[in-house]
Every structure is written in C-alpha cells, then in structure tokens.
Motif scaffolding. Structure first.
Motif, PDB file in Angstrom:
ATOM      1  N   LYS A 133       0.748  -1.335   0.156  1.00  0.00           N
ATOM      2  CA  LYS A 133      -0.099   0.343  -0.296  1.00  0.00           C
ATOM      3  C   LYS A 133       0.481   0.885  -0.073  1.00  0.00           C
ATOM      4  O   LYS A 133       0.775   2.556  -1.080  1.00  0.00           O
ATOM      5  CB  LYS A 133      -0.836   0.073   1.647  1.00  0.00           C
ATOM      6  N   PHE A 134       2.008   1.185   1.126  1.00  0.00           N
ATOM      7  CA  PHE A 134       2.998   2.385   0.732  1.00  0.00           C
ATOM      8  C   PHE A 134       3.570   2.395  -0.790  1.00  0.00           C
ATOM      9  O   PHE A 134       3.681   3.474  -1.020  1.00  0.00           O
ATOM     10  CB  PHE A 134       4.179   2.004   2.196  1.00  0.00           C
ATOM     11  N   LYS A 135       3.815   1.737  -0.853  1.00  0.00           N
ATOM     12  CA  LYS A 135       4.757   1.316  -2.766  1.00  0.00           C
ATOM     13  C   LYS A 135       3.976   2.569  -3.735  1.00  0.00           C
ATOM     14  O   LYS A 135       4.212   2.801  -4.476  1.00  0.00           O
ATOM     15  CB  LYS A 135       4.796   0.521  -3.214  1.00  0.00           C
ATOM     16  N   GLU A 136       1.836   1.546  -3.535  1.00  0.00           N
ATOM     17  CA  GLU A 136       1.720   2.315  -4.648  1.00  0.00           C
ATOM     18  C   GLU A 136       1.356   3.453  -4.433  1.00  0.00           C
ATOM     19  O   GLU A 136       0.493   4.512  -5.025  1.00  0.00           O
ATOM     20  CB  GLU A 136      -0.167   1.613  -4.142  1.00  0.00           C
ATOM     21  N   ASP A 137       0.889   4.426  -3.023  1.00  0.00           N
ATOM     22  CA  ASP A 137       0.412   5.868  -2.340  1.00  0.00           C
ATOM     23  C   ASP A 137       2.406   6.260  -3.301  1.00  0.00           C
ATOM     24  O   ASP A 137       1.751   6.876  -3.681  1.00  0.00           O
ATOM     25  CB  ASP A 137       0.927   5.657  -0.946  1.00  0.00           C
ATOM     26  N   ILE A 138       3.152   6.076  -2.764  1.00  0.00           N
ATOM     27  CA  ILE A 138       4.827   6.762  -2.769  1.00  0.00           C
ATOM     28  C   ILE A 138       4.587   6.863  -5.155  1.00  0.00           C
ATOM     29  O   ILE A 138       5.133   7.687  -5.632  1.00  0.00           O
ATOM     30  CB  ILE A 138       5.745   6.309  -1.720  1.00  0.00           C
ATOM     31  N   VAL A 139       4.689   5.672  -5.007  1.00  0.00           N
ATOM     32  CA  VAL A 139       4.568   5.820  -6.719  1.00  0.00           C
ATOM     33  C   VAL A 139       3.299   7.016  -7.816  1.00  0.00           C
ATOM     34  O   VAL A 139       3.481   7.586  -8.356  1.00  0.00           O
ATOM     35  CB  VAL A 139       4.158   4.633  -7.399  1.00  0.00           C
ATOM     36  N   VAL A 144       7.433  10.546  -9.174  1.00  0.00           N
ATOM     37  CA  VAL A 144       8.016   9.868  -8.036  1.00  0.00           C
ATOM     38  C   VAL A 144       8.600   8.171  -9.309  1.00  0.00           C
ATOM     39  O   VAL A 144       7.373   8.837  -9.737  1.00  0.00           O
ATOM     40  CB  VAL A 144       7.894   9.538  -6.780  1.00  0.00           C
ATOM     41  N   LYS A 145       9.734   8.987  -9.723  1.00  0.00           N
ATOM     42  CA  LYS A 145       9.381   7.248 -10.672  1.00  0.00           C
ATOM     43  C   LYS A 145       9.430   5.454  -9.900  1.00  0.00           C
ATOM     44  O   LYS A 145      10.065   5.008  -8.941  1.00  0.00           O
ATOM     45  CB  LYS A 145      11.518   6.953 -10.715  1.00  0.00           C
ATOM     46  N   PRO A 146       8.586   5.203 -10.581  1.00  0.00           N
ATOM     47  CA  PRO A 146       7.742   4.205  -9.922  1.00  0.00           C
ATOM     48  C   PRO A 146       8.958   2.560  -9.310  1.00  0.00           C
ATOM     49  O   PRO A 146       8.913   2.103  -8.745  1.00  0.00           O
ATOM     50  CB  PRO A 146       7.353   2.931 -10.555  1.00  0.00           C
ATOM     51  N   ALA A 147      10.050   2.481 -10.629  1.00  0.00           N
ATOM     52  CA  ALA A 147      11.195   1.051 -11.020  1.00  0.00           C
ATOM     53  C   ALA A 147      11.385   1.896  -9.662  1.00  0.00           C
ATOM     54  O   ALA A 147      12.422   0.602  -9.238  1.00  0.00           O
ATOM     55  CB  ALA A 147      11.704   1.455 -12.317  1.00  0.00           C
ATOM     56  N   SER A 148      12.043   2.703  -9.193  1.00  0.00           N
ATOM     57  CA  SER A 148      13.285   3.178  -7.931  1.00  0.00           C
ATOM     58  C   SER A 148      12.922   3.386  -7.001  1.00  0.00           C
ATOM     59  O   SER A 148      13.727   3.275  -6.402  1.00  0.00           O
ATOM     60  CB  SER A 148      13.883   4.756  -8.002  1.00  0.00           C
ATOM     61  N   ILE A 151      11.915  -0.686  -0.872  1.00  0.00           N
ATOM     62  CA  ILE A 151      11.647  -0.372   1.011  1.00  0.00           C
ATOM     63  C   ILE A 151      12.298  -1.748   1.629  1.00  0.00           C
ATOM     64  O   ILE A 151      12.136  -2.952   0.797  1.00  0.00           O
ATOM     65  CB  ILE A 151       9.669  -1.153   0.785  1.00  0.00           C
ATOM     66  N   GLU A 152      13.127  -1.144   2.773  1.00  0.00           N
ATOM     67  CA  GLU A 152      13.339  -2.150   3.448  1.00  0.00           C
ATOM     68  C   GLU A 152      13.145  -1.624   4.904  1.00  0.00           C
ATOM     69  O   GLU A 152      13.864  -1.689   4.853  1.00  0.00           O
ATOM     70  CB  GLU A 152      15.189  -2.504   2.963  1.00  0.00           C
ATOM     71  N   GLY A 153      12.571  -2.639   5.082  1.00  0.00           N
ATOM     72  CA  GLY A 153      12.092  -2.997   6.723  1.00  0.00           C
ATOM     73  C   GLY A 153      10.739  -1.542   6.360  1.00  0.00           C
ATOM     74  O   GLY A 153      10.355  -0.990   6.464  1.00  0.00           O
ATOM     75  N   SER A 154      11.894  -0.785   7.616  1.00  0.00           N
ATOM     76  CA  SER A 154      11.461   0.734   7.710  1.00  0.00           C
ATOM     77  C   SER A 154      11.822   1.612   7.417  1.00  0.00           C
ATOM     78  O   SER A 154      11.598   2.721   7.315  1.00  0.00           O
ATOM     79  CB  SER A 154      11.158   1.250   9.602  1.00  0.00           C
ATOM     80  N   GLN A 155      12.653   1.520   6.269  1.00  0.00           N
ATOM     81  CA  GLN A 155      13.699   2.595   5.097  1.00  0.00           C
ATOM     82  C   GLN A 155      13.023   2.794   3.646  1.00  0.00           C
ATOM     83  O   GLN A 155      12.728   1.337   3.337  1.00  0.00           O
ATOM     84  CB  GLN A 155      15.055   1.924   5.300  1.00  0.00           C
ATOM     85  N   VAL A 156      13.006   3.358   3.192  1.00  0.00           N
ATOM     86  CA  VAL A 156      11.883   3.853   2.130  1.00  0.00           C
ATOM     87  C   VAL A 156      13.243   4.385   0.950  1.00  0.00           C
ATOM     88  O   VAL A 156      13.402   5.539   1.845  1.00  0.00           O
ATOM     89  CB  VAL A 156      10.734   4.254   2.218  1.00  0.00           C
ATOM     90  N   SER A 157      13.596   3.736   0.709  1.00  0.00           N
ATOM     91  CA  SER A 157      14.609   4.730  -0.633  1.00  0.00           C
ATOM     92  C   SER A 157      13.549   4.811  -2.230  1.00  0.00           C
ATOM     93  O   SER A 157      12.848   4.413  -2.371  1.00  0.00           O
ATOM     94  CB  SER A 157      16.202   4.472  -1.035  1.00  0.00           C
ATOM     95  N   ALA A 158      13.602   5.864  -2.659  1.00  0.00           N
ATOM     96  CA  ALA A 158      12.754   6.864  -4.325  1.00  0.00           C
ATOM     97  C   ALA A 158      13.827   6.997  -4.913  1.00  0.00           C
ATOM     98  O   ALA A 158      15.143   8.711  -4.769  1.00  0.00           O
ATOM     99  CB  ALA A 158      11.669   6.398  -4.238  1.00  0.00           C
ATOM    100  N   THR A 159      13.383   7.563  -6.076  1.00  0.00           N
ATOM    101  CA  THR A 159      13.892   8.716  -7.081  1.00  0.00           C
ATOM    102  C   THR A 159      12.771   9.673  -7.283  1.00  0.00           C
ATOM    103  O   THR A 159      12.143   8.941  -7.784  1.00  0.00           O
ATOM    104  CB  THR A 159      14.922   7.577  -8.142  1.00  0.00           C
ATOM    105  N   PHE A 160      12.955  10.521  -7.764  1.00  0.00           N
ATOM    106  CA  PHE A 160      11.993  11.408  -7.802  1.00  0.00           C
ATOM    107  C   PHE A 160      12.441  12.802  -9.081  1.00  0.00           C
ATOM    108  O   PHE A 160      13.720  12.825  -9.001  1.00  0.00           O
ATOM    109  CB  PHE A 160      11.637  11.996  -6.838  1.00  0.00           C
TER     110      PHE A 160
END
Length: 186
Positions: A133-139, A144-148, A151-160
C-alpha cells in the motif's frame, strides 16, 4: 603596410580555433589524449562573441572594398581578408553546430540532464505500515519514479524528478495519507 594586411588572417585563425576548441578539445579529454579543458568550455560564449565581432569586421571591410569605398594595399591583403573571412565563417559554423560530438558526449549530456532533474530520497517510516500500500501511495505521487522505489524494513528509498516534486512535498503528501514518515539521515 604588411602588418595591416597580415593581421586578419592569424587573428581569425586564433579566434576560430578557440571557439572550435570549446567543442573539439573535450573530445580529446574523453579519449584520454588530453587533460582538462574546462577553461575553454567556461568561456565559450565569450569566444562566440569574439568570433561574431571578427566576422562583422571582416564582412564590413570586404563589403566596403567591393562597393569601392575602401581599397586594399595589394593582392596579399585582399587574399588575407578573404581567407580570414572563410576561416572565421567555418569556425563559427563548426563551433555553433558542434558536428563532431561523439555518441559518448551525447549520452553524457543526457545523463547530466537526468542527474540535474532527478533526486534521491530516503525515508524512515516509524509506525507499522503495509509495504504494498505504501509503495502504491508513494508511486502515485507525480514525479516519483516507480521502478526506483525500494522498501527495506522501515527504510524507503526512491528517485524523483525535482522539477515536478520536492522531498518536502513527498513527505507532506505521505503524512497527509496517514503515514508517520520523515526524511532519513542514512
């Protein structure tokens, strides 16, 4: 008399080589044949202005000669002005159009554009959350680039894309959707 007739040719050659050098010498540094030429690249607009002024001077001199307003001292001076004009014009065309750009230069330019507009964000999510759900919301956040998204535990990284959204806006939009999220220092 000889000094005046010989001046346009070396001057035209020098200015043209400086202007064209802004485009050609970086190729040598990519190939590993030469060192850093940032100075020439930094002053490219200045060399362009110099080249335009030289072309204007040579054009006006040749037009005045052909209209009979001005006369040269001899055949050497006439030829030197014509050759200088041809060199300055060729240098201008080469310097402006940059026809010698390699595929590496074009790819590097595209990568630079991408790096200029793309940023990386690392977030810490503090409360329990559904990763999908979090991934859907951030994408769903524009930019925000979906492929980037990782999610690793409570850490999330993304490219925008920084021209579409900022890191502060991403955090705000996620908090607005009910997530306890903050920018991570890691």
């Amino acid at each position: 008399m000889f000094k005046k007739s010989a001046l346009p040719l070396p001057l035209s050659l020098l200015v043209s080589l400086l202007h064209v050098g802004c485009c050609l010498l970086p190729l040598l540094s990519i190939a590993g044949l030469a060192s850093n030429f940032d100075v020439l690249i930094r002053y490219k607009p200045f060399f362009l202005v110099l080249q335009v002024l030289l072309l204007i001077y040579l054009s006006v001199s040749l037009v005045r000669f052909y209209l009979g307003i001005f006369s040269f001292h001899g055949q050497l001076e006439i030829w030197s002005y014509h050759i200088a004009f041809a060199i300055a014009l060729a240098g201008m065309v080469i310097g402006v159009s940059e026809p010698f750009r390699s595929e590496q230069q074009i790819l590097a330019e595209r990568q630079f554009q991408m790096f200029r507009t793309h940023r990386h964000i690392k977030l810490s999510v503090y409360s329990g959350f559904d990763a999908e759900k979090f991934k859907e919301d951030i994408v769903s956040i524009q930019g925000v680039k979906p492929a980037s998204v990782k999610i690793e535990g409570s850490q999330v990284s993304a490219t925008f894309k920084s021209d579409k959204v900022s890191s502060v806006q991403i955090v705000y939009l996620l908090q607005k959707r009910g997530y306890d999220v903050a920018l991570s220092d890691q």
